[in-house]
Design a protein around this motif. Structure first.
Motif, PDB file in Angstrom:
ATOM      1  N   ARG A  68      39.249 -57.395 -28.404  1.00 18.88           N
ATOM      2  CA  ARG A  68      38.422 -57.862 -29.512  1.00 18.88           C
ATOM      3  C   ARG A  68      38.548 -56.868 -30.664  1.00 18.88           C
ATOM      4  O   ARG A  68      38.504 -55.657 -30.483  1.00 18.88           O
ATOM      5  N   ASP A  70      37.316 -55.449 -34.535  1.00 15.64           N
ATOM      6  CA  ASP A  70      36.274 -55.404 -35.563  1.00 15.64           C
ATOM      7  C   ASP A  70      36.853 -55.531 -36.963  1.00 15.64           C
ATOM      8  O   ASP A  70      36.111 -55.830 -37.901  1.00 15.64           O
ATOM      9  N   ASP A  91      42.784 -63.952 -34.646  1.00 13.87           N
ATOM     10  CA  ASP A  91      41.492 -64.600 -34.843  1.00 13.87           C
ATOM     11  C   ASP A  91      41.181 -64.663 -36.337  1.00 13.87           C
ATOM     12  O   ASP A  91      41.098 -63.621 -37.017  1.00 13.87           O
TER      13      ASP A  91
END
Length: 285
Positions: A68, A70, A91
């Motif tokens: 993931r 940031d 993403d």
């Protein structure tokens, strides 16, 4: 290789050198990616005006293997820094910090609506679970000749300041972007005299006609001397056919001016853990 055993949250930066100018930066719970390039060996990056360059190496991670994120720091919009695999598979909700030129295209053409265009010396802060990074856009120049500069996409360097939310930074990383050495870079040391580590884009990228558009070994070593960081991580070398200055040229130049002990020898695919604080001793694994 054995893994480091002491990973207290926020006491170090972990850098994973994925390849080319792509590095994954982890500070506690916060994760940042630079210049996403996930083309495979043998694939071609588009450099504009019909120019292509073949990749010679494999990325250490595929885009689907990323954790993931940031945020993404993109120095400029070139095919070896933002490629078709990144465009298709990253993403679209992850914030991207880049030049105003790249931001307009990413928002309007590629649908990355959380993209911020930073003019030189402007900053933006990202936060996650008590950790933050402030990204400041810095000067960079992709070409020496004024005509060629107009043909190439604008580029930025960046200062990444990591620390706990609401407190002074624990670690400052300078990322050069695809720049040549020029006097405008001297202002960086005046505004940020306490950078802990410099990540330098090298390679001596050479376009048809003999135009060099990224630092070769001599320029990279001279920039390290001018900015005077305690640690230097070379990236962006040996990955594409247009890169004509090998890592060995930079290492020889750095040794010649007494900077050899500052170089972090982190090869493609390896990690380096840099503890926060003065006299940090990096650990490559």
């Amino acid at each position: 290789m054995p893994q480091p055993t002491d990973h207290h949250t926020g006491d170090a930066i972990d850098i994973h050198f994925i390849g080319n100018a792509t590095v994954l930066l982890s500070y506690g719970p916060l994760t940042l990616l630079t210049d996403p390039n996930f083309l495979h060996r043998g694939q071609h990056a588009y450099l504009g005006y019909g120019l292509l360059s073949r990749r010679l190496t494999e990325p250490a991670l595929d885009v689907h293997e990323l954790p993931r994120l940031d945020g993404i720091v993109l120095s400029h919009l070139h095919g070896d820094h933002w490629d078709r695999r990144a465009r298709r598979h990253l993403d679209h909700t992850v914030p991207i910090l880049t030049t105003p030129h790249a931001a307009r295209r990413l928002r309007t053409v590629h649908g990355f609506h959380r993209t911020a265009g930073l003019r030189t010396w402007k900053a933006l802060t990202l936060q996650h679970e008590g950790a933050q990074v402030t990204v400041t856009a810095l000067p960079a120049r992709h070409a020496g000749h004024p005509v060629l500069r107009r043909l190439l996409p604008p580029v930025m360097g960046s200062m990444l300041e990591f620390g706990p939310v609401g407190r002074a930074p624990h670690m400052r990383l300078y990322v050069s972007g695809d720049t040549l050495l020029y006097d405008g870079l001297d202002e960086i040391a005046r505004r940020f005299p306490a950078a802990d580590l410099a990540v330098l884009h090298l390679g001596g990228t050479t376009l048809p006609g003999g135009f060099v558009v990224t630092m070769d070994g001599a320029q990279g070593a001279e920039l390290a001397r001018r900015l005077d960081p305690p640690l230097v991580l070379p990236v962006h070398y040996g990955d594409y056919t247009v890169m004509r200055s090998p890592l060995s040229a930079f290492l020889a130049e750095a040794d010649g001016i007494g900077l050899g002990e500052r170089i972090i020898h982190c090869r493609h695919g390896e990690h380096v853990r840099v503890p926060c604080g003065p006299r940090a001793v990096p650990e490559v694994y």
